[in-house]
Design a protein around this motif. Structure first.
Motif, mmCIF file in Angstrom:
data_model
loop_
_atom_site.group_PDB
_atom_site.id
_atom_site.type_symbol
_atom_site.label_atom_id
_atom_site.label_comp_id
_atom_site.label_asym_id
_atom_site.label_seq_id
_atom_site.Cartn_x
_atom_site.Cartn_y
_atom_site.Cartn_z
ATOM 1 N N GLY A 43 0.821 -1.215 0.000
ATOM 2 C CA GLY A 43 0.000 0.000 0.000
ATOM 3 C C GLY A 43 0.850 1.259 0.000
ATOM 4 O O GLY A 43 0.506 2.248 -0.657
ATOM 5 N N ILE A 44 1.954 1.228 0.715
ATOM 6 C CA ILE A 44 2.871 2.375 0.737
ATOM 7 C C ILE A 44 3.459 2.600 -0.653
ATOM 8 O O ILE A 44 3.543 3.740 -1.134
ATOM 9 C CB ILE A 44 3.982 2.164 1.782
ATOM 10 N N ALA A 47 0.817 4.074 -2.881
ATOM 11 C CA ALA A 47 0.648 5.503 -2.573
ATOM 12 C C ALA A 47 1.787 6.320 -3.167
ATOM 13 O O ALA A 47 1.575 7.426 -3.669
ATOM 14 C CB ALA A 47 0.568 5.703 -1.063
ATOM 15 N N PHE A 55 1.070 9.991 -1.162
ATOM 16 C CA PHE A 55 2.175 9.561 -0.307
ATOM 17 C C PHE A 55 2.257 10.416 0.951
ATOM 18 O O PHE A 55 2.578 9.900 2.023
ATOM 19 C CB PHE A 55 3.503 9.585 -1.062
ATOM 20 N N THR A 58 -0.189 9.030 3.326
ATOM 21 C CA THR A 58 0.331 7.780 3.889
ATOM 22 C C THR A 58 1.381 8.064 4.952
ATOM 23 O O THR A 58 1.395 7.425 6.008
ATOM 24 C CB THR A 58 0.933 6.900 2.771
ATOM 25 N N GLN A 59 2.248 9.021 4.693
ATOM 26 C CA GLN A 59 3.264 9.403 5.675
ATOM 27 C C GLN A 59 2.625 9.928 6.956
ATOM 28 O O GLN A 59 3.076 9.615 8.059
ATOM 29 C CB GLN A 59 4.207 10.469 5.100
ATOM 30 N N CYS A 61 -0.271 9.123 8.119
ATOM 31 C CA CYS A 61 -0.854 7.963 8.801
ATOM 32 C C CYS A 61 0.227 7.184 9.550
ATOM 33 O O CYS A 61 0.036 6.786 10.708
ATOM 34 C CB CYS A 61 -1.555 7.068 7.788
#
Length: 130
Positions: A43-44, A47, A55, A58-59, A61
């Protein structure tokens, strides 16, 4: 004959926990966690491929308390599974089956796992990566 109310086979309430069985069960559990966590790593990467905005979310999170805990747990599982896997490779080669060797290598796996996980996180926090 009268039917007795007893278990058909030995179960966990009868046996005391031994280091060998606990480490074996933990190896299986960490393998499952790593498989599931690899989906998170995927998933990373997805993203990252979607662009800066995805991204950055995501970071954010991963920088949260829960995200950091997940990353720490994943790295601890990875280190344990790695070192215990090396232990199993020695067993596959027929080495280390004597009971003292089994316990010595078990303690080594635990110590190496803890020390390497803490070392990784110490370096990451010191360098500002997390």
């Amino acid at each position: 004959m009268s039917a007795q109310k007893r278990p058909l086979s030995p179960h966990l309430q009868i046996y005391s926990k031994q280091m060998t069985s606990v480490l074996s069960i933990l190896h299986r559990i960490t393998g499952v966690i790593l498989a599931i966590g690899s989906l998170g790593l995927l998933g990373i990467l997805v993203a990252l491929s979607l662009g800066e905005q995805a991204f950055s979310a995501t970071q954010a999170c991963l920088a949260s308390g829960l995200g950091r805990f997940a990353l720490f747990a994943y790295s601890a599982c990875l280190m344990y599974h790695f070192f215990n896997g090396i232990r199993h490779l020695f067993w596959d080669a027929g080495k280390g089956f004597a009971i003292p060797d089994v316990y010595r290598s078990g303690y080594a796996v635990i110590v190496l796992s803890v020390m390497s996980t803490l070392g990784i996180w110490w370096l990451a926090l010191r360098g500002g990566a997390v």
